[in-house]
Scaffold this motif. Structure first.
Motif, PDB file in Angstrom:
ATOM      1  N   PHE A  56       2.153  -0.897   7.651  1.00 46.92           N
ATOM      2  CA  PHE A  56       2.587   0.399   7.133  1.00 46.92           C
ATOM      3  C   PHE A  56       4.031   0.632   7.572  1.00 46.92           C
ATOM      4  O   PHE A  56       4.421   0.242   8.678  1.00 46.92           O
ATOM      5  N   PHE A  57       4.807   1.292   6.730  1.00 45.88           N
ATOM      6  CA  PHE A  57       6.199   1.601   7.033  1.00 45.88           C
ATOM      7  C   PHE A  57       6.428   3.103   6.912  1.00 45.88           C
ATOM      8  O   PHE A  57       5.912   3.732   5.977  1.00 45.88           O
ATOM      9  N   VAL A  58       7.218   3.641   7.842  1.00 44.89           N
ATOM     10  CA  VAL A  58       7.606   5.044   7.750  1.00 44.89           C
ATOM     11  C   VAL A  58       9.052   5.206   8.201  1.00 44.89           C
ATOM     12  O   VAL A  58       9.493   4.602   9.178  1.00 44.89           O
ATOM     13  N   GLY A  59       9.756   6.016   7.449  1.00 42.73           N
ATOM     14  CA  GLY A  59      11.130   6.372   7.755  1.00 42.73           C
ATOM     15  C   GLY A  59      11.505   7.528   6.854  1.00 42.73           C
ATOM     16  O   GLY A  59      10.745   7.898   5.949  1.00 42.73           O
ATOM     17  N   VAL A  60      12.663   8.092   7.082  1.00 39.97           N
ATOM     18  CA  VAL A  60      13.119   9.190   6.228  1.00 39.97           C
ATOM     19  C   VAL A  60      14.534   8.893   5.736  1.00 39.97           C
ATOM     20  O   VAL A  60      15.269   8.110   6.340  1.00 39.97           O
ATOM     21  N   VAL A 119       1.253  -4.485   2.391  1.00 37.86           N
ATOM     22  CA  VAL A 119       2.161  -3.467   2.920  1.00 37.86           C
ATOM     23  C   VAL A 119       1.939  -2.128   2.217  1.00 37.86           C
ATOM     24  O   VAL A 119       1.499  -2.087   1.061  1.00 37.86           O
ATOM     25  N   HIS A 120       2.275  -1.059   2.945  1.00 36.11           N
ATOM     26  CA  HIS A 120       2.139   0.295   2.409  1.00 36.11           C
ATOM     27  C   HIS A 120       3.249   1.167   2.973  1.00 36.11           C
ATOM     28  O   HIS A 120       3.645   1.002   4.136  1.00 36.11           O
ATOM     29  N   PRO A 170      -3.734   3.438   1.813  1.00 31.39           N
ATOM     30  CA  PRO A 170      -5.109   3.405   2.318  1.00 31.39           C
ATOM     31  C   PRO A 170      -5.165   3.895   3.773  1.00 31.39           C
ATOM     32  O   PRO A 170      -4.132   4.193   4.382  1.00 31.39           O
ATOM     33  N   ALA A 171      -6.354   3.918   4.312  1.00 33.82           N
ATOM     34  CA  ALA A 171      -6.537   4.282   5.717  1.00 33.82           C
ATOM     35  C   ALA A 171      -5.983   3.176   6.616  1.00 33.82           C
ATOM     36  O   ALA A 171      -6.106   1.992   6.306  1.00 33.82           O
ATOM     37  N   MET A 172      -5.405   3.576   7.715  1.00 39.01           N
ATOM     38  CA  MET A 172      -4.946   2.632   8.730  1.00 39.01           C
ATOM     39  C   MET A 172      -6.103   2.360   9.689  1.00 39.01           C
ATOM     40  O   MET A 172      -6.920   3.249   9.938  1.00 39.01           O
ATOM     41  N   VAL A 211      -0.514  -2.507  11.654  1.00 36.67           N
ATOM     42  CA  VAL A 211       0.764  -2.239  12.325  1.00 36.67           C
ATOM     43  C   VAL A 211       1.510  -1.146  11.571  1.00 36.67           C
ATOM     44  O   VAL A 211       1.517  -1.143  10.335  1.00 36.67           O
ATOM     45  N   LEU A 212       2.111  -0.243  12.307  1.00 39.94           N
ATOM     46  CA  LEU A 212       3.020   0.755  11.738  1.00 39.94           C
ATOM     47  C   LEU A 212       4.427   0.409  12.181  1.00 39.94           C
ATOM     48  O   LEU A 212       4.699   0.309  13.383  1.00 39.94           O
TER      49      LEU A 212
END
Length: 185
Positions: free
Chosen positions: A40-44, A65-66, A74-76, A81-82
């Motif tokens: 999973f990836f997160v950023g702004v 990947v998500h 989907p659910a983690m 990995v995030l």
């Protein structure tokens, strides 16, 4: 400044930034990606755009990947990995999501510049790109570009470098990557 001077400046700064990344951190990062069930990836902001490009490339390599927040996320699980992209490590949304992912039991990777950020206590791995952020830390590479452009550019290039390393490690034939490319376009 003319065009050729600006090109030299940007490329020189990116080269300096990528050269400063710790190779052990990169190898650990690559291994964590390959061992995860899902990434999973997160950023702004612009960082999110760079992470989306990286996620797309990893999808081409057969990695699930998500992007956090996408409609089909989907659910983690604890097998996932995030990856957080945040130069300062203080962006509110990524920090909050990292805390939630940690509660779930997922592994947390921070790609950023600030090794003493709010993410530090919950991060399983930090890949440090030691470039100037909004914090202007004393050990960051100073940039003549606006705001955090150097971090964003370095993050984009870092993703492609890691992709090349994965291709080599998995001995992937480049022509076969087109099997994973979008085909409805």
């Amino acid at each position: 400044m003319n065009y050729k001077m600006a090109v030299k400046l940007v490329l020189s700064e990116c080269s300096s930034a990528l050269d400063k990344i710790n190779e052990d951190e990169v190898n650990n990062f690559m291994n964590m990606l390959l061992e995860a069930d899902q990434v999973f990836f997160v950023g702004v902001g612009r960082v999110k755009l760079e992470l989306e490009a990286f996620a797309k490339r990893l999808a081409h390599l057969g990695i699930k990947v998500h992007i956090v927040g996408d409609i089909n996320e989907p659910a983690m699980t604890s097998k996932d990995v995030l990856v957080i992209g945040s130069g300062s490590g203080e962006s509110l949304i990524p920090v909050a999501i990292a805390k939630k992912a940690k509660q779930i039991g997922g592994k947390i990777i921070h790609i950023g510049s600030n090794s003493k950020s709010s993410l530090a206590p919950i991060t399983d791995l930090m890949v440090r790109i030691p470039v100037q952020t909004k914090l202007y830390l004393s050990d960051e590479i100073v940039s003549k570009q606006p705001m955090s452009s150097l971090f964003e550019q370095s993050l984009f290039l870092f993703g492609d470098v890691v992709a090349v390393m994965i291709i080599d490690k998995k001995n992937i034939e480049l022509k076969k990557l087109w099997n994973y490319h979008a085909n409805l376009e």
